[in-house]
Every structure is written in structure tokens, then in C-alpha cells.
Write a protein that holds these residues in place. Structure first.
Motif, PDB file in Angstrom:
ATOM      1  N   UNK A   1      58.495  55.592  60.773  1.00  0.00           N
ATOM      2  CA  UNK A   1      58.875  54.189  60.618  1.00  0.00           C
ATOM      3  C   UNK A   1      58.989  53.508  61.977  1.00  0.00           C
ATOM      4  N   UNK A   2      58.343  52.357  62.075  1.00  0.00           N
ATOM      5  CA  UNK A   2      58.440  51.541  63.278  1.00  0.00           C
ATOM      6  C   UNK A   2      59.280  50.304  63.025  1.00  0.00           C
ATOM      7  N   UNK A   3      58.931  49.217  63.669  1.00  0.00           N
ATOM      8  CA  UNK A   3      59.731  47.993  63.583  1.00  0.00           C
ATOM      9  C   UNK A   3      59.407  47.218  62.318  1.00  0.00           C
TER      10      UNK A   3
ATOM     11  N   UNK B   1      56.757  42.845  56.665  1.00  0.00           N
ATOM     12  CA  UNK B   1      55.804  43.907  57.005  1.00  0.00           C
ATOM     13  C   UNK B   1      56.490  44.963  57.858  1.00  0.00           C
ATOM     14  N   UNK B   2      56.115  46.217  57.610  1.00  0.00           N
ATOM     15  CA  UNK B   2      56.694  47.335  58.348  1.00  0.00           C
ATOM     16  C   UNK B   2      55.609  48.024  59.162  1.00  0.00           C
ATOM     17  N   UNK B   3      55.894  48.291  60.429  1.00  0.00           N
ATOM     18  CA  UNK B   3      54.981  49.060  61.275  1.00  0.00           C
ATOM     19  C   UNK B   3      55.190  50.538  60.992  1.00  0.00           C
ATOM     20  N   UNK B   4      54.101  51.270  60.845  1.00  0.00           N
ATOM     21  CA  UNK B   4      54.165  52.702  60.565  1.00  0.00           C
ATOM     22  C   UNK B   4      53.276  53.447  61.547  1.00  0.00           C
TER      23      UNK B   4
ATOM     24  N   UNK C   1      55.832  54.814  69.979  1.00  0.00           N
ATOM     25  CA  UNK C   1      55.184  53.790  69.165  1.00  0.00           C
ATOM     26  C   UNK C   1      56.129  53.236  68.099  1.00  0.00           C
ATOM     27  N   UNK C   2      56.997  54.105  67.587  1.00  0.00           N
ATOM     28  CA  UNK C   2      57.960  53.665  66.572  1.00  0.00           C
ATOM     29  C   UNK C   2      59.050  52.789  67.158  1.00  0.00           C
TER      30      UNK C   2
END
Length: 207
Positions: free
Chosen positions: A126-128, A133-136, A173-174
């Protein structure tokens, strides 16, 4: 003698939980071997310590004990605890608090994966969260890279238990692990802490 309902217990304790800075994630009421168990699940942006959970448990117990006009004299075992590691992510706050954690994602039927070659069910970190929308981070330790997915396109997402740390690039990156949360790959310690919190129960009577 009526059994306390999950909906009614939720209404009774919601104010106390919010006043302590927690979110009420759920209430479970069950009976086994003649014993009624009331489980109140709470969470917050900062990791909950055992002292805070114990104080909240005492307040919740006192509030339920005052509810004689609705439940009568009804013995129960109260647990006030945090969610399990592998709970589903169903709200924005769940995604924010899970940043840096590994999740199993399943897209809704008919939704195209965020990149060619990626299946509709995949593991990611899981990112920001940015709006809806979720960054993965996908690709694992060998080829980590970011994709984004609309929350509405996700049918189910569950945090996975990890016992080894992620790759440094994955975590970079997360955007790291959410503030106040245990480091990724430290789930053995988190499982132990959760069990201690769950065992801090109070037996009482709604009378």
C-alpha cells in the motif's frame, strides 16, 4: 431476558470511543457455552497502547452496566481490542493506516487491471491515498513499481501477515509505513500485542 444487540451496543459506546480518540470499527456479540461475549473493536491513527485500551475498556464496561432499562440483568464478558492484522480495508482511514503493508487485492468483475499482465487478483504494497485512488507497489522485491487503482474498482483488499521485511525500494515507493504503526515484516510482535489487548477483558452485568 433480551440479549444485547450489536447495533444497540454500538450506539451506547460510540461516544465514549470517539471521546478517547478512537474509531469504532465494529461490535460483535456472541454466546457460547452459556457465556455472552461483547467484543468492541477500535482503532486510531496512532498505534493504541495497552493502557489506553484498558482505560477505554473500563469506561465501556461502566456504560454497559448502566443500560439496565434496555438489557436487564445480563452477564457478559467484555473485550475491547484493536482489529486483527488481516482485516479487510473498507474505508479511506483503513488504507491510510495500512500504508507500507502488503495486501491481497481483488478487483471487481469487469474491471481491467492497472497494467497489462497483472491479474485481477494480486498482491501489492500500500502506498499513498490520493482522493479516491490508492497507489500500490507491485512487482515484489525484484521489480517494484507503482500503479494506481480507484478504490471503487476494488472488490476486496486484505492486509497480509508478513514475518520478513520488505525490500528497501518497495518501502520507499510506498512512502514508508504509516506513522505510529509497527514496521512492515514485524507481524510476530504485532500478533502478540493484539492478543494481550484482546485478553484484557472485563466481566460485568448489565443491570
Amino acid at each position: 431476558m433480551p440479549m444485547p444487540t450489536e447495533e444497540r451496543v454500538s450506539r451506547l459506546v460510540a461516544g465514549l470511543v470517539a471521546g478517547r480518540g478512537f474509531d469504532l470499527e465494529g461490535v460483535e456479540v456472541s454466546t457460547a457455552a452459556g457465556q455472552t461475549r461483547v467484543r468492541v473493536i477500535v482503532d486510531s491513527d496512532d498505534a493504541a497502547d495497552l493502557d489506553s485500551i484498558a482505560e477505554l475498556s473500563s469506561e465501556v464496561s461502566a456504560r454497559l452496566d448502566e443500560a439496565d432499562d434496555e438489557f436487564g440483568a445480563y452477564r457478559y464478558l467484555l473485550e475491547v481490542t484493536t482489529p486483527g492484522i488481516d482485516r479487510p480495508l473498507t474505508a479511506d482511514r483503513h488504507w491510510r493506516r495500512a500504508r507500507g503493508r502488503k495486501v491481497a487485492v481483488r478487483l471487481r468483475p469487469g474491471v481491467k487491471p492497472p497494467e497489462p499482465g497483472l491479474p485481477t487478483a494480486f498482491d501489492a504494497r500500500v502506498g499513498a491515498l490520493d482522493g479516491d485512488r490508492i497507489a500500490l507497489v507491485v512487482g515484489g522485491k525484484r521489480a517494484p513499481h507503482l500503479v494506481t487503482v480507484a478504490l471503487g474498482d476494488i472488490e476486496r483488499a486484505v492486509v497480509e501477515v508478513e514475518f520478513s521485511p520488505p525490500g528497501a525500494r518497495e518501502l520507499e515507493l510506498a512512502g514508508g509505513v504509516a506513522t505510529g504503526r509497527p514496521p512492515a515484516g514485524a507481524d510476530a510482535a504485532e500478533l502478540t500485542a493484539h492478543t494481550v489487548a484482546a485478553s484484557d477483558s472485563t466481566e460485568g452485568t448489565m443491570e
